[in-house]
Design a protein around this motif. Structure first.
Motif, mmCIF file in Angstrom:
data_model
loop_
_atom_site.group_PDB
_atom_site.id
_atom_site.type_symbol
_atom_site.label_atom_id
_atom_site.label_comp_id
_atom_site.label_asym_id
_atom_site.label_seq_id
_atom_site.Cartn_x
_atom_site.Cartn_y
_atom_site.Cartn_z
ATOM 1 N N GLY A 185 0.801 -1.217 0.000
ATOM 2 C CA GLY A 185 0.000 0.000 0.000
ATOM 3 C C GLY A 185 0.833 1.266 0.000
ATOM 4 O O GLY A 185 2.062 1.244 -0.143
ATOM 5 N N ALA A 186 0.144 2.402 0.181
ATOM 6 C CA ALA A 186 0.775 3.715 0.055
ATOM 7 C C ALA A 186 1.861 3.944 1.100
ATOM 8 O O ALA A 186 2.892 4.556 0.812
ATOM 9 N N TRP A 187 1.640 3.456 2.343
ATOM 10 C CA TRP A 187 2.642 3.687 3.374
ATOM 11 C C TRP A 187 3.961 3.024 3.005
ATOM 12 O O TRP A 187 5.030 3.629 3.134
ATOM 13 N N GLY A 188 3.909 1.773 2.555
ATOM 14 C CA GLY A 188 5.128 1.062 2.191
ATOM 15 C C GLY A 188 5.873 1.753 1.068
ATOM 16 O O GLY A 188 7.098 1.897 1.103
ATOM 17 N N CYS A 189 5.133 2.219 0.042
ATOM 18 C CA CYS A 189 5.759 2.941 -1.073
ATOM 19 C C CYS A 189 6.396 4.238 -0.587
ATOM 20 O O CYS A 189 7.532 4.559 -0.942
ATOM 21 N N GLY A 190 5.663 4.976 0.226
ATOM 22 C CA GLY A 190 6.177 6.248 0.717
ATOM 23 C C GLY A 190 7.441 6.088 1.539
ATOM 24 O O GLY A 190 8.375 6.893 1.431
ATOM 25 N N TYR A 191 7.484 5.030 2.362
ATOM 26 C CA TYR A 191 8.672 4.793 3.176
ATOM 27 C C TYR A 191 9.880 4.502 2.291
ATOM 28 O O TYR A 191 10.970 5.052 2.510
#
Length: 555
Positions: free
Chosen positions: A262-268
């Motif tokens: 999801g978005a959190w993993g990509c952002g990290y």
């Protein structure tokens, strides 16, 4: 109660060296007979207490007596002092009096061996004050009220009965009984604002769930392989288990780990910039690439735009250029409450949506719901939240009001410089024509909030109309609008220079020694200039007319 009183007597004798039965009775608020029984109890416990007669008599301890010889070992004394130091370091106990008293009581020197600061680097200094407030609420069982922001960004006001503070991972949490949800909830401290301690007290509640035991939706994960450059080693070893890291021959680090989808993993992962590359699986690699491309599109515009960038070129045509009469005025801050729609200049239903909005406000009952500030208060039409990818914006019909009913929005017209266009005519047709002409000017627009002011309007729809167009400071070298502090240049003393932008002027001198034509060439050859200027000759002609009005190029 007796054990506490015995300890108090012992502490008084150690501190003063001696006292009388009467003084002890007054201090402890008991009878002299009770004090004598307590002295006998201390003596029976092995404390060398005795009664002396005479002028300097009274109750005394032997001169070489210390508490450690009677009750606690040296190790036990140290453990007590270390525990108190730890509490003080975490902010759980801001009062160091007890630590000082016990250090003197034990006749041991304390070592300032620990400190803990759970706030983030650069965090505001009121974070510890929040801990003090929460501690008071928990220990005194007093209710709290605060505004809380969920993960989605939605805000709500909560009233809770605080139970305990928890630290997990890198964050602090408050576990409390939420009166709105009628259940225990966990609140992240960094999302709490306007925290107030209420006078209302509450009885204790049992059954506080463990922090990991709350009902939370499981986060789907996938096995991922990431290659980190040596420059990212300090973060990799801090943030990944050592068993998941394999150092390569060239110094790079290969990491195999379970990773949230999801978005959190990509952002990290993107927070590592070019120092991280997802090797597998293909779906994760594609997701990171797509997120990076989306970021890139936001930065496709050059860092040094001028008034003739895409947002102006697409709306200004040389053949449509004409002069309009206006005056530059300073407008104080105003707060407007109204109803809102969103549209775009090139939308087929633009005029229809704006007309429908005004119909609902003036004739649909919306205006009557507001508490107008003054009998002859003007009505406003606001344009804000411009999006230059879609060429869209919010339109708000409203007025200055003391209330903001449900379904309405409150918008601030910021104080500042505006170009004021005034005219009289049909409020429906004349306003649209006026805006068409405003869009055809070369005004250095700030594109923050622009607005219409309707002071009078008769039954024939004829009225006095003022249009205010927000203005930005303009670099007097390249014509770039400056709307943020970081866009301004600096004078020799390091202060903000209001005449020139940061790209043209730094530390009191120009960054490029060039002629006016040279500056025009710079503006026309910015990165991606081919996308910005479809007709460079037309843009050059416009700049040659405009630049001589700037301070640097005036003759």
């Amino acid at each position: 109660m007796q054990s506490g009183r015995l300890f108090e007597i012992l502490y008084i004798l150690l501190e003063r060296g001696g006292t009388t039965v009467g003084e002890l009775a007054e201090r402890l608020e008991v009878s002299e007979r009770t004090v004598r029984r307590d002295i006998d109890a201390l003596s029976a416990a092995g404390v060398p207490v005795y009664a002396a007669r005479g002028r300097n008599g009274g109750i005394r301890l032997l001169d070489d007596f210390v508490l450690s010889k009677s009750l606690l070992s040296a190790r036990e004394q140290d453990e007590i002092l270390y525990a108190l130091q730890t509490l003080r370091a975490t902010g759980a106990d801001g009062d160091s009096a007890l630590l000082t008293h016990l250090s003197a009581l034990f006749q041991r020197e304390t070592v300032d061996w620990i400190d803990a600061d759970f706030s983030d680097w650069g965090a505001p200094g009121d974070r510890r004050a929040l801990f003090d407030l929460l501690r008071e609420a928990i220990l005194e069982r007093r209710a709290l009220s605060f505004r809380y922001y969920a993960q989605t960004g939605q805000a709500s006001v909560r009233t809770v009965e605080p139970a305990r503070l928890c630290f997990k991972g890198i964050s602090w949490y408050l576990q409390a009984w939420c009166r709105e949800r009628q259940a225990f909830r966990t609140f992240k401290l960094s999302r709490m604002e306007q925290v107030r301690l209420l006078d209302e007290r509450f009885p204790p509640r049992g059954g506080v769930p463990p922090l990991d035991g709350e009902d939370t939706a499981p986060v789907p994960t996938t096995r991922i392989t990431i290659l980190f450059s040596p420059a990212a080693a300090f973060r990799v070893f801090d943030e990944f288990p050592r068993a998941d890291i394999k150092r390569q021959a060239d110094g790079s680090l290969l990491v195999h780990a379970e990773w949230p989808i999801g978005a959190w993993g990509c952002g990290y992962l993107l927070s590592f910039g070019a120092d991280a590359e997802v090797l597998a699986p293909a779906a994760a690699r594609k997701a990171v690439r797509q997120a990076a491309e989306k970021i890139l599109r936001k930065y496709e515009k050059p860092d040094m735009p001028c008034p003739f960038s895409r947002r102006m070129i697409e709306t200004i045509k040389p053949e449509r250029m004409r002069k309009m009469n206006y005056e530059i005025v300073t407008v104080p801050e105003r707060r407007v409450v109204g109803i809102m729609t969103r549209t775009a200049n090139n939308a087929a239903d633009c005029a229809e949506k704006i007309g429908k909005l005004w119909g609902e406000f003036m004739c649909g009952g919306a205006c009557e719901k507001l508490e107008h500030l003054g009998e002859d208060a003007p009505v406003y039409g606001l344009y804000t939240n411009y999006n230059w990818e879609e060429m869209s914006y919010d339109v708000i019909a409203g007025c200055e009001s003391a209330n903001c009913p449900e379904g309405f929005v409150e918008t601030v017209i910021p104080a500042g410089k505006y170009a004021k266009f005034s005219f009289h005519g049909d409020v429906r047709e004349s306003t649209a024509k006026a805006w068409d002409e405003v869009w055809s000017t070369t005004l250095p627009r700030a594109f923050g909030v622009d607005f219409e002011e309707y002071a009078t309007c008769g039954e024939d729809m004829q009225g006095d109309i003022n249009i205010y167009v927000g203005l930005a400071d303009v670099c007097q070298s390249c014509g770039m609008p400056m709307t943020k502090d970081e866009q301004y240049g600096t004078s020799a003393d390091g202060s903000k220079n209001v005449d020139y932008c940061c790209y043209c002027y730094q530390k009191g001198s120009f960054t490029a020694d060039c002629t006016m034509d040279g500056m025009i060439d710079i503006c026309l050859n910015l990165p991606e200039s081919d996308k910005l200027y479809t007709d460079k000759e037309a843009a050059r002609k416009m700049m040659q007319e405009y630049f001589p009005t700037l301070k640097r190029w005036k003759k």
